[in-house]
Design a protein around this motif. Structure first.
Motif, PDB file in Angstrom:
ATOM      1  N   THR A  10       0.856  -1.191   0.000  1.00  0.00           N
ATOM      2  CA  THR A  10       0.000   0.000   0.000  1.00  0.00           C
ATOM      3  C   THR A  10       0.895   1.246   0.000  1.00  0.00           C
ATOM      4  N   PHE A  11       2.090   1.060  -0.567  1.00  0.00           N
ATOM      5  CA  PHE A  11       2.995   2.202  -0.678  1.00  0.00           C
ATOM      6  C   PHE A  11       3.094   2.727  -2.100  1.00  0.00           C
ATOM      7  N   GLN A  12       2.437   2.055  -3.029  1.00  0.00           N
ATOM      8  CA  GLN A  12       2.403   2.538  -4.414  1.00  0.00           C
ATOM      9  C   GLN A  12       0.953   2.531  -4.868  1.00  0.00           C
ATOM     10  N   ASP A  13       0.624   3.468  -5.741  1.00  0.00           N
ATOM     11  CA  ASP A  13      -0.722   3.443  -6.320  1.00  0.00           C
ATOM     12  C   ASP A  13      -0.744   2.472  -7.492  1.00  0.00           C
ATOM     13  N   GLN A  14      -1.750   1.645  -7.508  1.00  0.00           N
ATOM     14  CA  GLN A  14      -1.870   0.695  -8.620  1.00  0.00           C
ATOM     15  C   GLN A  14      -2.692   1.320  -9.737  1.00  0.00           C
ATOM     16  N   ALA A  15      -2.423   0.848 -10.963  1.00  0.00           N
ATOM     17  CA  ALA A  15      -3.192   1.348 -12.106  1.00  0.00           C
ATOM     18  C   ALA A  15      -4.672   1.093 -11.828  1.00  0.00           C
ATOM     19  N   ASN A  16      -5.477   2.013 -12.154  1.00  0.00           N
ATOM     20  CA  ASN A  16      -6.937   1.919 -11.975  1.00  0.00           C
ATOM     21  C   ASN A  16      -7.419   1.984 -10.526  1.00  0.00           C
ATOM     22  N   ALA A  17      -6.517   2.237  -9.591  1.00  0.00           N
ATOM     23  CA  ALA A  17      -6.979   2.329  -8.202  1.00  0.00           C
ATOM     24  C   ALA A  17      -7.817   3.591  -8.043  1.00  0.00           C
ATOM     25  N   GLU A  18      -8.876   3.456  -7.244  1.00  0.00           N
ATOM     26  CA  GLU A  18      -9.743   4.631  -7.058  1.00  0.00           C
ATOM     27  C   GLU A  18      -9.128   5.658  -6.126  1.00  0.00           C
ATOM     28  N   GLN A  19      -8.448   5.167  -5.106  1.00  0.00           N
ATOM     29  CA  GLN A  19      -7.895   6.050  -4.080  1.00  0.00           C
ATOM     30  C   GLN A  19      -6.368   6.081  -4.152  1.00  0.00           C
ATOM     31  N   THR A  20      -5.799   7.175  -3.700  1.00  0.00           N
ATOM     32  CA  THR A  20      -4.336   7.263  -3.715  1.00  0.00           C
ATOM     33  C   THR A  20      -3.750   7.145  -2.309  1.00  0.00           C
ATOM     34  N   ASN A  33      -4.792   6.674   6.783  1.00  0.00           N
ATOM     35  CA  ASN A  33      -5.298   7.840   6.051  1.00  0.00           C
ATOM     36  C   ASN A  33      -6.486   8.520   6.728  1.00  0.00           C
ATOM     37  N   VAL A  34      -6.539   9.831   6.631  1.00  0.00           N
ATOM     38  CA  VAL A  34      -7.665  10.568   7.217  1.00  0.00           C
ATOM     39  C   VAL A  34      -8.974  10.244   6.482  1.00  0.00           C
ATOM     40  N   ASN A  35      -8.830   9.765   5.270  1.00  0.00           N
ATOM     41  CA  ASN A  35      -9.993   9.458   4.445  1.00  0.00           C
ATOM     42  C   ASN A  35     -10.367   7.967   4.568  1.00  0.00           C
ATOM     43  N   LYS A  36     -11.541   7.721   5.054  1.00  0.00           N
ATOM     44  CA  LYS A  36     -12.011   6.342   5.301  1.00  0.00           C
ATOM     45  C   LYS A  36     -11.979   5.483   4.025  1.00  0.00           C
ATOM     46  N   ALA A  37     -12.287   6.105   2.895  1.00  0.00           N
ATOM     47  CA  ALA A  37     -12.327   5.338   1.635  1.00  0.00           C
ATOM     48  C   ALA A  37     -10.935   4.806   1.294  1.00  0.00           C
ATOM     49  N   VAL A  38      -9.918   5.562   1.601  1.00  0.00           N
ATOM     50  CA  VAL A  38      -8.544   5.094   1.331  1.00  0.00           C
ATOM     51  C   VAL A  38      -8.229   3.920   2.246  1.00  0.00           C
ATOM     52  N   ARG A  39      -8.582   4.082   3.504  1.00  0.00           N
ATOM     53  CA  ARG A  39      -8.314   3.002   4.467  1.00  0.00           C
ATOM     54  C   ARG A  39      -9.032   1.726   4.035  1.00  0.00           C
ATOM     55  N   LYS A  40     -10.244   1.890   3.568  1.00  0.00           N
ATOM     56  CA  LYS A  40     -11.034   0.725   3.135  1.00  0.00           C
ATOM     57  C   LYS A  40     -10.346  -0.010   1.979  1.00  0.00           C
ATOM     58  N   GLN A  41      -9.869   0.778   1.036  1.00  0.00           N
ATOM     59  CA  GLN A  41      -9.180   0.185  -0.117  1.00  0.00           C
ATOM     60  C   GLN A  41      -7.925  -0.578   0.340  1.00  0.00           C
ATOM     61  N   ALA A  42      -7.193   0.023   1.275  1.00  0.00           N
ATOM     62  CA  ALA A  42      -5.950  -0.607   1.757  1.00  0.00           C
ATOM     63  C   ALA A  42      -6.247  -1.885   2.548  1.00  0.00           C
TER      64      ALA A  42
END
Ligand code: RM4
Ligand code: MN
Ligand code: MN
Length: 424
Positions: free
Chosen positions: A124-134, A142-151
């Motif tokens: 979870t240290f690189q953004d993958q192609a097509n990932a929704e969150q950075t 992350n302060v953003n719950k959606a990012v945490r969810k993705q990770a």
């Protein structure tokens, strides 16, 4: 490329006489060596899939050719190492660098080379192609719950791949942290990370472990959310029995007493495993034992003492892995050197006169204690390590055989000069 057992046998024949003479001398120095040799035969160090190609630095990368282009070729490379030293019997995969497609085919291939699947690593240290969150501002923290969810979902995905392959552990290393004062509320970052780790922990099968790796700096340079063993300990303690701390030798502040850290973690049953490498300045990821072989020995000294105190199986109860990066050496040669250095440190630690050390400690005989440790460190145990290889059908001198078989040139002709392995 496959290395046949008769090729190894004829290499060994040529070196046998010299080896036997050395062994006789070593046995006369140490005394009881049979138990040590057996432990060396059993000991296996997992190879990270991302260390099979050229690492490079942020300034440049100089590929050496014949790098593995797929997970299958990575398995074949580790198979080559294992054929040469019989001590690299596992591969550690990093997702998404190594996404397995056909589990059975991959398991069969690994089995043909005598390899198991060690810890699975999430990224979870690189953004993958097509990932929704950075992950620019962190993943589990992350302060953003959606990012945490993705990770979290990514880590659970990694566990699923691992279950299919027969792995039994997940290593979580987070690049999370901050680069500037004020950027982060440390407490909230901690709490978000803990909550995310709890969700990952809940997805672990009962026979799995979660290793939480710490790192003092890089890529963030002001704070890291799992920065040191104390912080990792604080998380794994809250998570539960299956969560343990992972020690990467390159992840400490300068002059940290790693052997003491290891001893205390082991005592509290919170040491999960290791990433071996060596360094002078930071997370240099150089060959294990290249700079500080005495430190490596001192670490193994605590490991052996601590594992024996808990009645642990040296080969099975902790996760042993190399985590290195190769910028100017042939990665396979470098990995052979790392395994050799680890085996030597382990053999030296096994040869420490523990009873005498205990008495010296009890009597506050500082001089004697130092004599005992340094005597073990200064005794040449290479013949014991070589004997363990000989008895298990591996090469007396793996690097020499690798070179005489021109393995790299063979790999270049099989795969091409301009191949690039996935990884760092
Ligand atoms: C990090 C850390 C992790 C490894 C990555 C590639 O510094 O050591 O273990 O997965 O690098
Ligand atoms: Mn590591
Ligand atoms: Mn590292």
């Amino acid at each position: 490329m496959l290395i046949q057992s008769n090729t190894i046998a004829s290499h060994n024949d040529g070196l046998l006489k010299k080896h036997q003479n050395k062994l006789v001398f070593t046995v006369s120095e140490i005394g009881e060596t049979e138990a040590i040799i057996q432990k060396l035969i059993d000991f296996q160090i997992a190879i990270p899939s991302w260390a099979l190609g050229t690492g490079g630095t942020r300034f440049g990368r100089f590929p050496g050719g014949g790098e593995p282009r797929s997970i299958e070729e990575k398995i074949e490379d580790v198979g080559l190492l294992h054929a040469l030293n019989n001590a690299s019997g596992a591969i550690s995969l990093h997702i998404p660098w190594d996404i397995p497609t056909d589990y059975n085919a991959i398991k069969n291939l690994a089995g043909q080379h005598g390899l198991k699947f060690d810890a699975m690593n999430s990224n979870t240290f690189q953004d993958q192609a097509n990932a929704e969150q950075t992950y620019k501002f962190g993943s589990l923290q992350n302060v953003n719950k959606a990012v945490r969810k993705q990770a979290v979902a990514h880590n659970i995905e990694v566990i699923k791949h691992g279950i299919e392959l027969g792995s039994e552990s997940l290593t979580v290393w987070l690049a999370d942290g901050s680069s500037f004062p004020g950027q982060l509320n440390f407490r909230k970052a901690y709490q978000n990370t803990l909550e995310s780790l709890e969700e990952i922990y809940d997805a672990l099968p009962s026979n799995w472990k979660l290793f939480l790796e710490y790192k003092c700096a890089e890529p963030n340079f002001y704070s890291t959310t799992v920065a040191d063993w104390g912080q990792s300990y604080s998380y794994v303690q809250k998570l539960g029995d299956k969560a343990k701390t992972l020690v990467d030798l390159g992840h400490h502040l300068p002059n940290a007493n790693i052997e003491q850290i290891v001893s205390i973690l082991l005592m509290d049953n919170k040491l999960g495993g290791f990433h071996f490498n060596d360094s002078k300045y930071g997370d240099d990821d150089l060959t294990a034992g290249a700079l500080k072989p005495y430190q490596l020995f001192l670490i193994f000294n605590e490991l052996v003492e601590g594992m024996d105190a808990r009645g642990m199986n040296h080969a099975k109860d902790l996760g042993w892995m190399i985590d290195a990066s190769h910028n100017i050496k042939d990665p396979l040669e470098d990995l052979l050197q790392s395994v050799e250095a680890i085996m030597i440190a382990y053999a030296q630690a096994l040869s420490v006169d523990r009873k005498a050390l205990e008495i010296a400690q009890q009597e506050n005989d500082v001089v004697k204690a130092q004599e005992i440790l340094q005597n073990a460190f200064r005794t040449d145990v290479r013949a014991l390590v070589a004997e363990a290889r000989l008895r298990s059908g591996a090469a007396l001198n793996p690097v020499e055989l690798y070179r005489s078989l021109a393995v790299r040139n063979n790999l270049i002709s099989e795969r091409g000069l301009k191949t690039i392995a996935t990884g760092l």
